[in-house]
Design a protein around this motif. Structure first.
Motif, mmCIF file in Angstrom:
data_model
loop_
_atom_site.group_PDB
_atom_site.id
_atom_site.type_symbol
_atom_site.label_atom_id
_atom_site.label_comp_id
_atom_site.label_asym_id
_atom_site.label_seq_id
_atom_site.Cartn_x
_atom_site.Cartn_y
_atom_site.Cartn_z
ATOM 1 N N ARG A 147 -3.961 25.054 -7.727
ATOM 2 C CA ARG A 147 -3.388 23.877 -7.535
ATOM 3 C C ARG A 147 -3.190 23.067 -7.375
ATOM 4 O O ARG A 147 -3.209 21.759 -6.832
ATOM 5 N N ASP A 204 1.130 4.015 -2.329
ATOM 6 C CA ASP A 204 0.635 5.506 -2.148
ATOM 7 C C ASP A 204 1.711 6.509 -2.988
ATOM 8 O O ASP A 204 1.594 7.510 -3.493
ATOM 9 N N TYR A 256 -8.006 13.096 -2.384
ATOM 10 C CA TYR A 256 -6.412 12.064 -2.735
ATOM 11 C C TYR A 256 -6.154 11.114 -1.235
ATOM 12 O O TYR A 256 -6.025 12.220 -0.220
ATOM 13 N N LEU A 266 -4.297 8.855 1.577
ATOM 14 C CA LEU A 266 -3.231 7.253 1.549
ATOM 15 C C LEU A 266 -3.600 5.876 1.548
ATOM 16 O O LEU A 266 -4.631 5.852 2.747
ATOM 17 N N ALA A 267 -3.112 5.165 0.941
ATOM 18 C CA ALA A 267 -3.001 3.482 0.896
ATOM 19 C C ALA A 267 -3.140 2.456 2.198
ATOM 20 O O ALA A 267 -3.908 2.222 3.546
ATOM 21 N N ASP A 268 -2.209 3.614 2.670
ATOM 22 C CA ASP A 268 -1.825 2.861 4.207
ATOM 23 C C ASP A 268 -1.135 4.664 5.305
ATOM 24 O O ASP A 268 0.123 4.737 4.572
ATOM 25 N N PRO A 269 -2.127 5.237 5.326
ATOM 26 C CA PRO A 269 -1.715 5.928 6.467
ATOM 27 C C PRO A 269 -0.948 5.623 7.574
ATOM 28 O O PRO A 269 -0.372 7.110 8.034
ATOM 29 N N ALA A 287 0.977 -1.279 -0.013
ATOM 30 C CA ALA A 287 -0.166 0.064 -0.401
ATOM 31 C C ALA A 287 0.349 0.953 0.359
ATOM 32 O O ALA A 287 0.520 2.221 -0.880
ATOM 33 N N LEU A 325 2.140 19.612 -2.696
ATOM 34 C CA LEU A 325 0.787 18.829 -2.543
ATOM 35 C C LEU A 325 0.763 18.446 -1.182
ATOM 36 O O LEU A 325 -0.334 18.482 -0.610
ATOM 37 N N PHE A 326 1.571 17.582 -1.160
ATOM 38 C CA PHE A 326 1.339 16.433 -0.333
ATOM 39 C C PHE A 326 1.393 17.284 1.564
ATOM 40 O O PHE A 326 0.328 16.640 1.867
#
Lengths: 157, 421
Positions: B274, A66, B280, B282-285, A62, B225-226
């Protein structure tokens, strides 16, 4: 011969891995790893001294996904491509369902204006799951020979 | 057939910079060889403290690190007396490097060229064949070793950071930093650190463009952006910028405000910026899981010490950065990632995960490696044009908001004073 067939399967794994990145199919890149895995980009010097940090450090598929979505949606970097050349894997150890290997690599970086550099050289130090089906990385340490990275490292190595 | 005077080249305009102005920065400052040369002399070898290394890298007597003060190669040592010394990495004889390694543990330094030997304080202690061979040759009787040696630096340590100065009249490191900045160094480096990784990022731009980028709190949530999406750092968060009295040093900080967390104020989408991207996730926070280890809710603190040092705390990712000019348009950025010696394995793992945010491949810092090059290339033929640095006023004072370029102006205030420009 079992060994030669394992060498062959590792060569296929490395070839597919390199093509996924170099062909800009980054979404395919996490699929070379198990769900729980380690992918780390570091330097030979850090590796030798046992310094643990990496410039990329992912502990799960994962997290790799990301990184891909960040590259696609968030991060700003000038258009660029890599060309991987991966050497033959040396098999260092084998245990139940797992093989430890090391493969040398060269990566050229081609910028949008055509400027091409030898961007990174090093070795992949891998633990690969060789259970039924496709080989998957349990761990891929990208150990770069140099500690110097030009401008930024956007795409994975 | 020759056209005799078809083309007349206009004289290059004088390199002008209105006295005292901090809101305009002429681009020739990033391009001219004479500026680059003068910076070494007046600035890096002038009344400043250059970051050299960490005390943690000099634990035992005989430990040393090879480093730089600007472009000057420097050796830092811990001598048998327990004190830290620094001197130019240059043999007094013909100028060769005395150390060819990044660091190690030695009893003395011997130049490989003609075997002149130096102690750990940088004093010349031996000249090979000083008396000649068989009564022939050798150095003149008048040669006095005490009169020859590499230039020595004054050293000072604060919170485990080792600084060096070539100037006799530089103020103490505490005075140089000032109370407000010193307290923010102490906030992060309150206990012994340990190095967990070293990386060098080669930047395709003048060193000042990177230092300005570090001090520029205005760009952080616009370019990166992150930060914005994950509320690590938004200009709408609680935060501010501290600028030291001289303008030289700065601290930019932000903190999660529990009362505001989770609420959207719409500032970014209203500006059509922008870096706003609502979907958006995260898949793995796990990567962003952090602990409030300093107990004050501050999730980000970027601190710079003039001319080229950065101490960074982004959540639990702690690092120091050393900015070194290598050429007019090339700069080395040396990253040293840190943990504390009393880290639990869990804490260390958090730091390793969060190191993804920073460095050459960092989710919130990779752009900084490239954006200086974008400027350097953009200004290629604009030496006589000027950058506009007017956000948040004209001065270089401490402000309790971050939509400002106050600390960038602070840099130029200190720079102009140092360079007499």
């Amino acid at each position: 011969m079992i060994e030669s067939s394992l060498h062959y399967r590792l060569a296929v794994l490395n070839a597919d891995y390199a093509r996924a990145i170099d062909d800009d199919r980054l979404e395919a890149w996490p699929e070379f790893f198990l769900d729980r895995c380690l992918y780390k980009v570091t330097t030979a010097d850090n590796h030798h001294k046992g310094l643990e940090a990496g410039i990329i450090y992912a502990e799960s598929k994962a997290m790799l996904k990301d990184r891909v979505s960040a590259l696609r949606k968030a991060n700003i970097y000038e258009r660029q491509r890599y060309r991987h050349v991966v050497g033959l894997a040396a098999i260092l150890a084998q245990e139940a369902g797992t093989v430890c290997t090391e493969s040398p690599f060269l990566v050229a970086r081609i910028m949008r204006d055509g400027h091409t550099d030898l961007f990174a050289t090093g070795r992949y130090i891998d633990r690969v799951s060789v259970n039924a089906g496709d080989l998957k990385f349990i761990e891929r340490l990208v150990v770069c020979d140099s500690a110097r990275f030009d401008t930024l490292v956007a795409l994975p190595l | 057939m020759h056209a005799t005077n078809a083309l007349t080249v206009p004289p290059r305009s004088a390199r002008a910079w209105a006295p005292g102005v901090l809101t305009r920065v002429p681009y020739w400052l990033y391009q001219d060889a004479d500026v680059f040369r003068a910076e070494q002399q007046r600035l890096f070898e002038g009344p400043v403290w250059n970051y050299l290394c960490l005390e943690a890298e000099l634990e035992r007597p005989g430990d040393y690190r090879s480093t730089f003060a600007g472009r000057m190669p420097v050796i830092v040592t811990r001598d048998a007396d327990g004190e830290i010394y620094a001197f130019e990495n240059r043999c007094a004889h013909r100028g060769a490097l005395l150390s060819l390694e990044d660091g190690g543990n030695v009893r003395d330094f011997q130049c490989v060229y003609h075997a002149w030997t130096y102690d750990l304080k940088g004093n010349l202690k031996g000249v090979a064949f000083q008396e000649g061979i068989g009564g022939k040759g050798g150095m003149p009787k008048s040669f006095c070793m005490e009169e020859h040696g590499p230039r020595k630096l004054r050293t000072a340590t604060v919170c485990g950071l080792v600084f060096g100065s070539l100037a006799e009249d530089v103020s103490s490191i505490e005075e140089y930093l000032g109370d407000a900045v010193l307290r923010r160094v102490e906030r992060v480096l309150a206990k012994p650190v340990t190095v967990i990784g070293r990386f060098t990022q080669a930047l395709p731009n003048n060193w000042k463009l990177y230092v300005e980028n570090v001090k520029d709190s205005y760009h952080a949530s616009l370019l990166h952006l992150f930060f914005t999406t994950f509320r690590l750092n938004r200009l709408t968060q609680r935060g501010g910028v501290i600028v030291s009295e001289t303008g030289a040093h700065h601290v930019s900080w932000s903190a999660l405000d529990p009362e505001v967390a989770g609420q959207e104020d719409g500032s970014y989408s209203e500006q059509g910026i922008r870096s706003e991207s609502g979907d958006y996730r995260l898949a793995d926070p796990g990567m962003l899981e952090g602990r409030d280890e300093f107990g004050d809710g501050i999730t980000l603190q970027i601190l710079s010490v003039f001319p080229g040092f950065v101490l960074q705390q982004i959540q639990n990712s702690i690092a120091v950065r050393q900015v070194l000019p290598k050429g007019i348009q090339s700069t080395d950025l040396n990253w040293t990632y840190l943990g504390f010696t009393d880290d639990t394995p869990e804490m260390r793992t958090l730091r390793l995960r969060q190191s993804n945010l920073v460095g050459p491949a960092g989710f919130v810092s990779m752009e900084d490696g490239a954006v200086g090059g974008f400027v350097q290339r953009g200004i290629a033929s604009a030496g006589d044009e000027q950058a506009v640095v007017e956000m948040g006023g004209e001065g270089a004072e401490t402000q309790d908001f971050r939509a400002t370029e106050t600390s960038v102006r602070g840099f130029w205030k200190a720079y102009r004073a140092c360079m007499a420009l």
